[in-house]
Write a protein that holds these residues in place. Structure first.
Motif, PDB file in Angstrom:
ATOM      1  N   SER A   6       0.829  -1.202   0.000  1.00 59.92           N
ATOM      2  CA  SER A   6       0.000   0.000   0.000  1.00 59.92           C
ATOM      3  C   SER A   6       0.862   1.249   0.000  1.00 59.92           C
ATOM      4  O   SER A   6       1.823   1.360   0.752  1.00 59.92           O
ATOM      5  CB  SER A   6      -0.911   0.014   1.233  1.00 59.92           C
ATOM      6  OG  SER A   6      -1.647   1.229   1.282  1.00 59.92           O
ATOM      7  N   LEU A   7       0.496   2.204  -0.858  1.00 57.31           N
ATOM      8  CA  LEU A   7       1.184   3.491  -0.918  1.00 57.31           C
ATOM      9  C   LEU A   7       0.468   4.565  -0.118  1.00 57.31           C
ATOM     10  O   LEU A   7       0.936   5.694  -0.037  1.00 57.31           O
ATOM     11  CB  LEU A   7       1.289   3.948  -2.379  1.00 57.31           C
ATOM     12  CG  LEU A   7       2.181   3.106  -3.299  1.00 57.31           C
ATOM     13  CD1 LEU A   7       1.981   3.530  -4.755  1.00 57.31           C
ATOM     14  CD2 LEU A   7       3.634   3.246  -2.908  1.00 57.31           C
ATOM     15  N   GLN A   8      -0.692   4.242   0.482  1.00 54.62           N
ATOM     16  CA  GLN A   8      -1.545   5.290   1.030  1.00 54.62           C
ATOM     17  C   GLN A   8      -1.918   5.125   2.496  1.00 54.62           C
ATOM     18  O   GLN A   8      -2.291   6.116   3.131  1.00 54.62           O
ATOM     19  CB  GLN A   8      -2.860   5.332   0.229  1.00 54.62           C
ATOM     20  CG  GLN A   8      -2.678   5.304  -1.259  1.00 54.62           C
ATOM     21  CD  GLN A   8      -3.311   6.486  -1.935  1.00 54.62           C
ATOM     22  OE1 GLN A   8      -2.909   7.614  -1.735  1.00 54.62           O
ATOM     23  NE2 GLN A   8      -4.324   6.227  -2.720  1.00 54.62           N
ATOM     24  N   THR A   9      -1.881   3.934   3.003  1.00 55.00           N
ATOM     25  CA  THR A   9      -2.414   3.688   4.341  1.00 55.00           C
ATOM     26  C   THR A   9      -1.417   2.886   5.162  1.00 55.00           C
ATOM     27  O   THR A   9      -0.499   2.274   4.615  1.00 55.00           O
ATOM     28  CB  THR A   9      -3.751   2.925   4.264  1.00 55.00           C
ATOM     29  OG1 THR A   9      -3.562   1.734   3.492  1.00 55.00           O
ATOM     30  CG2 THR A   9      -4.832   3.777   3.607  1.00 55.00           C
ATOM     31  N   PRO A  10      -1.587   2.863   6.482  1.00 58.69           N
ATOM     32  CA  PRO A  10      -0.671   2.087   7.328  1.00 58.69           C
ATOM     33  C   PRO A  10      -0.649   0.611   6.949  1.00 58.69           C
ATOM     34  O   PRO A  10      -1.666   0.038   6.560  1.00 58.69           O
ATOM     35  CB  PRO A  10      -1.251   2.279   8.733  1.00 58.69           C
ATOM     36  CG  PRO A  10      -2.020   3.552   8.669  1.00 58.69           C
ATOM     37  CD  PRO A  10      -2.584   3.609   7.276  1.00 58.69           C
ATOM     38  N   ASN A  11       0.512   0.016   7.053  1.00 60.60           N
ATOM     39  CA  ASN A  11       0.658  -1.423   6.818  1.00 60.60           C
ATOM     40  C   ASN A  11       0.606  -2.135   8.164  1.00 60.60           C
ATOM     41  O   ASN A  11       1.420  -1.866   9.050  1.00 60.60           O
ATOM     42  CB  ASN A  11       1.989  -1.708   6.121  1.00 60.60           C
ATOM     43  CG  ASN A  11       2.001  -1.200   4.689  1.00 60.60           C
ATOM     44  OD1 ASN A  11       1.574  -1.893   3.774  1.00 60.60           O
ATOM     45  ND2 ASN A  11       2.473   0.018   4.490  1.00 60.60           N
ATOM     46  N   ARG A  12      -0.349  -3.034   8.318  1.00 58.41           N
ATOM     47  CA  ARG A  12      -0.538  -3.744   9.583  1.00 58.41           C
ATOM     48  C   ARG A  12      -0.508  -5.245   9.331  1.00 58.41           C
ATOM     49  O   ARG A  12      -1.113  -5.740   8.373  1.00 58.41           O
ATOM     50  CB  ARG A  12      -1.868  -3.353  10.244  1.00 58.41           C
ATOM     51  CG  ARG A  12      -1.930  -1.891  10.670  1.00 58.41           C
ATOM     52  CD  ARG A  12      -3.198  -1.604  11.474  1.00 58.41           C
ATOM     53  NE  ARG A  12      -3.190  -0.272  12.036  1.00 58.41           N
ATOM     54  CZ  ARG A  12      -3.764   0.798  11.462  1.00 58.41           C
ATOM     55  NH1 ARG A  12      -4.391   0.651  10.305  1.00 58.41           N
ATOM     56  NH2 ARG A  12      -3.712   1.981  12.026  1.00 58.41           N
ATOM     57  N   PHE A  13       0.191  -5.957  10.206  1.00 57.60           N
ATOM     58  CA  PHE A  13       0.320  -7.409  10.092  1.00 57.60           C
ATOM     59  C   PHE A  13      -0.135  -8.056  11.389  1.00 57.60           C
ATOM     60  O   PHE A  13       0.095  -7.523  12.478  1.00 57.60           O
ATOM     61  CB  PHE A  13       1.781  -7.790   9.813  1.00 57.60           C
ATOM     62  CG  PHE A  13       2.324  -7.223   8.540  1.00 57.60           C
ATOM     63  CD1 PHE A  13       2.234  -7.924   7.349  1.00 57.60           C
ATOM     64  CD2 PHE A  13       2.921  -5.976   8.519  1.00 57.60           C
ATOM     65  CE1 PHE A  13       2.733  -7.391   6.164  1.00 57.60           C
ATOM     66  CE2 PHE A  13       3.427  -5.437   7.350  1.00 57.60           C
ATOM     67  CZ  PHE A  13       3.328  -6.149   6.175  1.00 57.60           C
ATOM     68  N   VAL A  14      -0.793  -9.189  11.277  1.00 56.81           N
ATOM     69  CA  VAL A  14      -1.274  -9.935  12.439  1.00 56.81           C
ATOM     70  C   VAL A  14      -0.339 -11.109  12.693  1.00 56.81           C
ATOM     71  O   VAL A  14      -0.112 -11.939  11.802  1.00 56.81           O
ATOM     72  CB  VAL A  14      -2.718 -10.431  12.219  1.00 56.81           C
ATOM     73  CG1 VAL A  14      -3.184 -11.214  13.433  1.00 56.81           C
ATOM     74  CG2 VAL A  14      -3.656  -9.259  11.953  1.00 56.81           C
ATOM     75  N   LEU A  15       0.220 -11.164  13.883  1.00 60.34           N
ATOM     76  CA  LEU A  15       1.087 -12.271  14.287  1.00 60.34           C
ATOM     77  C   LEU A  15       0.253 -13.255  15.089  1.00 60.34           C
ATOM     78  O   LEU A  15      -0.203 -12.945  16.184  1.00 60.34           O
ATOM     79  CB  LEU A  15       2.259 -11.762  15.133  1.00 60.34           C
ATOM     80  CG  LEU A  15       3.033 -10.557  14.573  1.00 60.34           C
ATOM     81  CD1 LEU A  15       4.159 -10.169  15.511  1.00 60.34           C
ATOM     82  CD2 LEU A  15       3.579 -10.872  13.190  1.00 60.34           C
ATOM     83  N   GLU A  16       0.050 -14.439  14.549  1.00 59.35           N
ATOM     84  CA  GLU A  16      -0.804 -15.431  15.195  1.00 59.35           C
ATOM     85  C   GLU A  16      -0.032 -16.728  15.428  1.00 59.35           C
ATOM     86  O   GLU A  16       0.944 -17.030  14.734  1.00 59.35           O
ATOM     87  CB  GLU A  16      -2.039 -15.727  14.334  1.00 59.35           C
ATOM     88  CG  GLU A  16      -2.982 -14.542  14.176  1.00 59.35           C
ATOM     89  CD  GLU A  16      -4.193 -14.883  13.329  1.00 59.35           C
ATOM     90  OE1 GLU A  16      -5.318 -14.645  13.807  1.00 59.35           O
ATOM     91  OE2 GLU A  16      -4.012 -15.383  12.206  1.00 59.35           O
ATOM     92  N   GLY A  17      -0.504 -17.508  16.409  1.00 57.85           N
ATOM     93  CA  GLY A  17       0.045 -18.830  16.648  1.00 57.85           C
ATOM     94  C   GLY A  17       1.454 -18.838  17.189  1.00 57.85           C
ATOM     95  O   GLY A  17       2.182 -19.827  17.030  1.00 57.85           O
TER      96      GLY A  17
END
Length: 329
Positions: A6-17
């Motif tokens: 994405s060039l426009q919005t925050p990059n968010r990642f979910v760390l699971e397990g």
């Protein structure tokens, strides 16, 4: 864990397990142009802020309960003096019910309107919740002359924890009436300037409200009330400051050029970017107009994007671009 582009919005990642103990997070930034949004688009162009190769804004790790708030979209109804909310939850539903608590307040923290509590049945797998908050008879409207900002506090309480989020919004109606724009039923003349993502001292846009507030106050000193963002979208701080200062904003998709309806890679990317942008910033009262980009062409592609965005989010005036078909005969 994954990748985002994405060039426009925050990059968010979910760390699971993940198991208890120490972990190493490795982040790689790749500034190659994976989707051709146009070499001159101000979202990436060397002419303006250059093609980023780094991280700006916050880098943080946040703990969440198994079920948490993904997004809240606020649709102010000026006539009914109500805020209608569309709440999207995500994560594991679990076996127990959850409760959503809603409270509106002024920018200074004074409670406004009614307190709302919504019970979410665990048996209901639909994580899209709708609710309405009555704001009371003393509702204050938002415009360049009366930039009244409200804050919506959203709390999700479930069996394994609490998730909280806060959103700024305002009550205004921005629409076209014939050949004129109106704000809250009053004609408005847009006196604007262009922001091309040019930040020579840093090479990137500021993430602090004070920086943008200074820009907007300077605009107002020159009699301006409107800013267009040429083929890019600014960060959250820009919208927050504009809400407070009373500036009408027009962000755009990060593209400059032709939208070929048969170019599914580009069209899919712009659809995703537009949806992310609206999800991130559409609650802000200052976000009144949205353009697809600069000097655009491709009638079918532009129409498809506009029709999709207008159907999904009716809080803005939409345009298929600025200076479209420039140079065409």
């Amino acid at each position: 864990v994954g990748e985002q582009n994405s060039l426009q919005t925050p990059n968010r990642f979910v760390l699971e397990g993940m198991q208890a103990g120490e972990h190493t997070i490795t982040l790689r930034v790749d500034n190659r142009l994976y989707v051709d949004v146009g070499i001159n688009a101000h979202s990436i162009s060397d002419h303006t802020q250059s093609n980023w190769n780094g991280i700006i804004g916050d880098i943080k790790l946040s703990a969440k309960p198994s079920r948490y708030i993904e997004s809240v979209q606020i649709y102010p109804d000026l006539k009914k003096k109500q805020a209608k909310l569309k709440i999207r939850l995500t994560g594991n539903i679990g076996k127990d019910n959850s409760t959503i608590f809603l409270r509106a307040e002024t920018a200074s923290g004074n409670p406004v309107g009614e307190f709302v509590q919504v019970e979410v049945d665990a048996k209901n797998s639909d994580d899209h919740i709708e609710a309405t908050v009555d704001m009371g008879k003393d509702l204050k409207i938002w415009s360049e002359h009366t930039p009244n900002v409200y804050r919506m506090n959203v709390l999700l309480q479930s069996s394994d924890g609490v998730d909280r989020k806060t959103y700024d919004f305002g009550f205004r109606e921005f629409k076209a009436n014939g050949t004129r724009f109106e704000v809250n039923g009053q004609p408005v003349f847009l006196r604007g300037t262009l922001e091309c993502c040019i930040f020579p001292l840093t090479g990137y846009p500021a993430m602090q409200n004070d920086y943008w507030a200074k820009i907007y106050r300077t605009c107002k000193e020159y009699g301006l009330n409107h800013v267009r963002f040429h083929s890019w979208c600014p960060p959250e701080a820009c919208f927050e400051a504009a809400d407070i200062e009373g500036i009408y904003l027009q962000p755009e998709l990060p593209v400059w050029g032709n939208i070929d309806i048969d170019d599914t890679e580009l069209c899919d990317y712009l659809l995703k970017e537009g949806r992310n942008l609206h999800r991130a910033y559409s609650n802000h009262a200052s976000f009144v107009m949205f353009g697809l980009g600069n000097e655009m062409s491709g009638e079918e592609g532009l129409a498809m994007l506009i029709q999709t965005f207008k159907k999904e989010d009716n809080r803005h005036i939409y345009a298929s671009g600025s200076n479209n078909y420039l140079g065409f005969k």
